[in-house]
Structure formats: structure tokens, C-alpha cells
Design a protein around this motif. Structure first.
Motif, PDB file in Angstrom:
ATOM      1  N   VAL A   6      14.541  19.968  19.592  1.00 22.04           N
ATOM      2  CA  VAL A   6      13.250  19.304  19.784  1.00 22.04           C
ATOM      3  C   VAL A   6      13.429  18.183  20.799  1.00 22.04           C
ATOM      4  N   HIS A   7      12.534  18.162  21.788  1.00 18.66           N
ATOM      5  CA  HIS A   7      12.627  17.168  22.860  1.00 18.66           C
ATOM      6  C   HIS A   7      11.411  16.254  22.839  1.00 18.66           C
ATOM      7  N   GLY A   8      11.673  14.963  22.770  1.00 15.55           N
ATOM      8  CA  GLY A   8      10.608  13.969  22.831  1.00 15.55           C
ATOM      9  C   GLY A   8      10.947  12.918  23.868  1.00 15.55           C
ATOM     10  N   LYS A   9      10.712  11.653  23.508  1.00 21.44           N
ATOM     11  CA  LYS A   9      11.015  10.546  24.428  1.00 21.44           C
ATOM     12  C   LYS A   9      11.426   9.342  23.592  1.00 21.44           C
ATOM     13  N   GLY A  10      12.648   8.871  23.800  1.00 18.38           N
ATOM     14  CA  GLY A  10      13.147   7.747  23.018  1.00 18.38           C
ATOM     15  C   GLY A  10      12.495   6.433  23.422  1.00 18.38           C
ATOM     16  N   CYS A  11      12.450   5.500  22.465  1.00 17.96           N
ATOM     17  CA  CYS A  11      11.920   4.171  22.746  1.00 17.96           C
ATOM     18  C   CYS A  11      12.359   3.213  21.642  1.00 17.96           C
ATOM     19  N   HIS A  12      11.960   1.940  21.758  1.00 13.97           N
ATOM     20  CA  HIS A  12      12.274   0.948  20.734  1.00 13.97           C
ATOM     21  C   HIS A  12      11.497   1.268  19.458  1.00 13.97           C
ATOM     22  N   GLY A  13      12.190   1.134  18.326  1.00 17.14           N
ATOM     23  CA  GLY A  13      11.543   1.452  17.058  1.00 17.14           C
ATOM     24  C   GLY A  13      10.372   0.561  16.725  1.00 17.14           C
ATOM     25  N   ALA A  14      10.308  -0.635  17.337  1.00 20.05           N
ATOM     26  CA  ALA A  14       9.185  -1.544  17.086  1.00 20.05           C
ATOM     27  C   ALA A  14       7.960  -1.195  17.914  1.00 20.05           C
ATOM     28  N   MET A  15       8.137  -0.295  18.902  1.00 16.34           N
ATOM     29  CA  MET A  15       7.014   0.088  19.771  1.00 16.34           C
ATOM     30  C   MET A  15       6.940   1.611  19.871  1.00 16.34           C
ATOM     31  N   PRO A  16       6.688   2.297  18.753  1.00 19.13           N
ATOM     32  CA  PRO A  16       6.719   3.765  18.760  1.00 19.13           C
ATOM     33  C   PRO A  16       5.699   4.391  19.693  1.00 19.13           C
ATOM     34  N   THR A  19      20.300   7.799  16.990  1.00 10.32           N
ATOM     35  CA  THR A  19      21.577   7.098  17.074  1.00 10.32           C
ATOM     36  C   THR A  19      21.567   5.755  16.354  1.00 10.32           C
ATOM     37  N   ALA A  20      20.391   5.238  16.061  1.00  6.14           N
ATOM     38  CA  ALA A  20      20.291   3.933  15.390  1.00  6.14           C
ATOM     39  C   ALA A  20      18.966   3.836  14.663  1.00  6.14           C
ATOM     40  N   GLY A  21      18.921   2.976  13.654  1.00  6.51           N
ATOM     41  CA  GLY A  21      17.732   2.866  12.827  1.00  6.51           C
ATOM     42  C   GLY A  21      16.547   2.230  13.516  1.00  6.51           C
ATOM     43  N   ASN A  22      16.775   1.517  14.618  1.00  2.00           N
ATOM     44  CA  ASN A  22      15.653   0.851  15.297  1.00  2.00           C
ATOM     45  C   ASN A  22      15.329   1.485  16.642  1.00  2.00           C
ATOM     46  N   ILE A  23      15.723   2.753  16.794  1.00  2.00           N
ATOM     47  CA  ILE A  23      15.410   3.483  18.027  1.00  2.00           C
ATOM     48  C   ILE A  23      14.690   4.779  17.673  1.00  2.00           C
ATOM     49  N   VAL A  24      13.518   4.986  18.264  1.00  2.00           N
ATOM     50  CA  VAL A  24      12.825   6.260  18.112  1.00  2.00           C
ATOM     51  C   VAL A  24      13.610   7.315  18.882  1.00  2.00           C
ATOM     52  N   SER A  25      14.012   8.363  18.198  1.00  2.10           N
ATOM     53  CA  SER A  25      14.858   9.382  18.819  1.00  2.10           C
ATOM     54  C   SER A  25      14.059  10.282  19.750  1.00  2.10           C
ATOM     55  N   GLY A  26      14.654  10.559  20.900  1.00  2.00           N
ATOM     56  CA  GLY A  26      14.016  11.474  21.842  1.00  2.00           C
ATOM     57  C   GLY A  26      14.518  12.899  21.732  1.00  2.00           C
ATOM     58  N   GLU A  27      15.544  13.121  20.914  1.00  2.00           N
ATOM     59  CA  GLU A  27      16.107  14.450  20.765  1.00  2.00           C
ATOM     60  C   GLU A  27      16.450  14.714  19.299  1.00  2.00           C
TER      61      GLU A  27
END
Length: 384
Positions: free
Chosen positions: A188-198, A240-248
Motif C-alpha cells: 500500500v502506497h500513501g504519503k508520509g507526514c508528521h503525526g500531528a498534521m495527518p 517507523t515511529a509513533g508520531n509519523i504517518v506512514s506512507g508505505e
């Protein structure tokens, strides 16, 4: 020919050979020591050995009378398991163990070979002995069939030792016996970003989680309730981390079916769900699907021969089950059943732990019944 008496005469050899094999387990397509041992034992009997590439072998016992050819198969590979049985003949290879009983299958077929050679003049035809590698990774049967293992074979038979089944009991039944086993990977492919700004990204984890859930609706809503099928996602990796929206995200799973038409339909259904659910969460998805091992289907005529042999060798014929539950686990013997009339039987061997356990252990007295079955089914199939 007294198959029980012949089996009794080689029981000591079968047990001793099994101990040697158990001490030296080898994984699929790496069974070089095992193949050499089998070859040496067969050559002692005056048989000509044909080796498979890269491992495994076959040999023919030509009877004293003309007739057709039937085959007997044993698998020879082990599992990546560290043994904790405490047996005096426990594995000497770290991290590898005969935890499924293939050492017993090999030893029993070698014992049957000894017995059949001693009465070869009575045999109306040829018995082919197939020692197949790589059953545990369900790749060995296809490889040996491609190298001519079934050429000229009119019927093939096999057996599997069954832990926690009463010692010496045997069973088989016509029709589907073990499920087809296939594998898939969905990315599944998305786009990663900061978890505080989904809102600035596209969450692949959320999409993947919903794909896992939605896949269960394929079985519950697209397949008839009476039709056995399983979709299992056993692995899901994302982030990879709890405060990062995963892009993959990536998931891996298995599919089990008994219906060959349904089996062909499953990748289309799974891919449709994955892509459309991913799109609903603004992601994309791609799938890799591998058809691994087919449904094991016992041929009615071959099964009738096998059941006849079982009735002659078990201590209590009244104990033979009249039917068997379908097993969702796969068995590489299935490849033979799609190429020639075949039957696969189960042999009870007691014990308190299941196959693939690091404590797996069997009652060796069961070997006598297993060897007698191989001798009897070969004789009966040649005479049928």
C-alpha cells in the motif's frame, strides 16, 4: 506374500535408519547427506538410482513378471526448528529438526524397498520408489515431476505419519483431502507526514488496516458457506515511529481452498478489495500472488486400492474411519494427484505433541504398520 511378516523382518532396520536420519536433518533442496544415504542403501539392494536436481532420487524395483508401474513416495526434508525432545538420537544440526516425521517416511520406504526386493520375483510389474525433497516449502514435487518421476506411472501412493492419532491406525478417503495453499503480498502506497498534521499526508497504515478487515468479507460474503476457504493475513508492516504517518505498508498472507475454480477466482477478489479499499483512503495498492500447491485429491480407484491394503495390515480393521475431515493444511503430494491416479493415507503414531513442535516424538512401533501398508499397496496396485 505376507506383508505383515515382511514388515516385521525389517523393523529393526527401519528404526535404526530412522535414528540416523533424525540425527542429520536437512532443509528443502539441501538434503545432500540424506540423498547420499538413501542412494547408498538402495545400491546395496542392487537398485539403479536416478538422482534429481538438486536433491532427492528415485529407483525402480522391476518384478519378475511383466506388468504396469506404480510408485511409492516419501519426502526427505526437515524443518528450521531447534529440537528439545531429549532423545538419544536427537538432531545434531543446530536449528534444524525432523519435526514433521519425514525421517520416518524415508526410513519406512527404505524398509519397504528391502522387503519388496526380497520378493521381487512375485511382483507383476515395477515399483518406483520416489524420495522427494523440499516438501515443507511445497516445491519439491513439482521439481521431481518435471524431471520425469511419474513417467510411465499408472498409480502413486504416499503416507504421512500422524502425531496424536492412535498408534497403528490408518485412514484415507476419496476426494479432496488437503487444501490448496497460495500466498500473496499487498503493498500500500500513501504519503508520509508528521503525526500531528495527518491532513498533509496519506495514511498507508489506515488503508492497510482496513484492507485486512475487508478481506474477510471475501470468504463470508462472496463464497458459499458450505465451501471451505481461508484468507489469513499473517504479517503487516507499516511505519517507523509513533508520531509519523506512514506512507508505505506491506502485508503478507495465505489463501486455502478446496475448489479449483474458486482457487483461480481468489487473486482477482483479493486484488479488487485491496485496490478499492486503498483508493477509498486515497492510497494505491499492488499485489503479488503465487499459486503454490494444488488441492490434494485422492482418486477413487487408487483410494479403493489403498483402503483394501489398509484393511489387510491394521490390527483392527473395524477401527478404520469411513471418512476424513478435510485438512486446511497443504501437502506437496497434491502435485502428484493432479498428474496421475493417487491416494494418500495417514498413519497413527501416538505421541503428545503435534507435527512441527520442537517436542515432536512418535511411537516407533507404528513403523511396522506403515511398512506393511507400503508393501501391500504396491502388490495390490500391481495386481489390480
Amino acid at each position: 506374500m505376507d506383508s505383515k511378516q515382511l514388515a516385521a523382518s525389517v523393523q529393526g532396520y527401519v528404526v535404526e535408519t530412522r535414528h540416523r536420519l533424525h540425527e542429520h536433518p536437512e532443509l528443502g533442496f539441501h538434503e545432500t547427506w540424506t540423498t547420499d544415504l538413501i542412494a547408498a542403501e538402495l545400491e546395496k539392494l542392487g537398485l539403479t538410482v536416478t538422482r534429481f536436481d538438486p536433491t532427492g532420487l528415485m529407483a525402480d524395483i522391476k518384478g519378475g513378471k511383466p506388468g504396469r508401474m506404480i510408485a511409492l513416495r516419501a519426502d526427505i526434508d526437515a524443518l528450521p526448528v531447534t529440537e528439545h525432545t531429549g532423545l538419544p538420537f536427537a538432531s545434531k544440526i543446530d536449528g534444524t529438526m525432523h519435526a514433521c516425521g519425514h525421517d520416518t517416511h524415508t526410513a519406512m520406504l527404505l524398509g519397504a524397498a528391502r522387503a519388496l526386493v526380497s520378493v521381487r520375483d512375485e511382483l507383476p510389474g515395477t515399483v518406483r520408489l520416489i524420495f522427494q525433497p523440499a516438501e515443507e516449502i511445497v516445491k519439491g514435487a513439482k521439481r521431481v515431476v518435471a524431471q520425469g518421476a511419474l513417467e510411465g506411472v499408472s498409480m502413486i501412493f504416499g503416507q504421512h505419519i500422524a502425531a496424536m492419532m492412535p498408534v497403528g491406525m490408518m485412514a484415507t478417503a476419496p476426494g479432496p483431502s488437503a487444501a490448496a495453499s497460495d500466498q500473496f503480498v499487498i503493498r500500500v502506497h500513501g504519503k508520509g507526514c508528521h503525526g500531528a498534521m495527518p491532513q498533509t499526508g496519506v495514511d498507508a497504515t489506515l488503508a492497510a488496516a482496513n484492507i485486512v478487515t475487508a478481506l474477510q468479507s471475501v470468504v463470508s460474503r462472496e463464497i458459499a458457506p458450505a465451501e471451505p476457504a481461508v484468507i489469513t493475513v499473517g504479517k503487516l508492516v507499516s511505519g517507523t515511529a509513533g508520531n509519523i504517518v506512514s506512507g508505505e505498508a506491506e502485508m503478507a498472507g495465505t489463501v486455502r481452498t478446496f475448489n479449483r475454480e474458486l482457487r483461480q477466482q481468489m487473486p482477482h477478489s483479493i486484488e479488487r478489495v485491496a485496490k478499492e479499499i486503498a483508493a477509498a483512503y486515497r492510497c494505491t495498492a499492488e499485489m503479488e500472488y503465487e499459486f503454490s500447491v494444488d488441492v490434494l485429491v485422492n482418486d477413487p480407484a487408487a483410494t479403493a486400492v489403498a483402503l483394501g491394503a489398509i484393511r489387510k495390515v491394521v490390527a483392527d480393521p473395524a477401527s478404520i474411519p469411513t471418512s476424513l475431515p478435510k485438512q486446511m493444511g497443504a501437502e506437496d503430494f497434491a502435485e502428484y494427484t493432479s498428474c496421475a491416479p493417487a491416494a494418500f493415507a495417514m498413519l497413527g503414531a501416538g505421541g503428545s505433541y503435534p507435527q512441527h513442535s520442537d517436542h515432536f516424538c512418535v511411537d516407533e512401533s507404528a513403523f511396522q504398520t506403515g511398512v506393511a501398508f507400503l508393501i501391500q499397496v504396491a502388490a495390490d496396485a500391481l495386481s489390480a
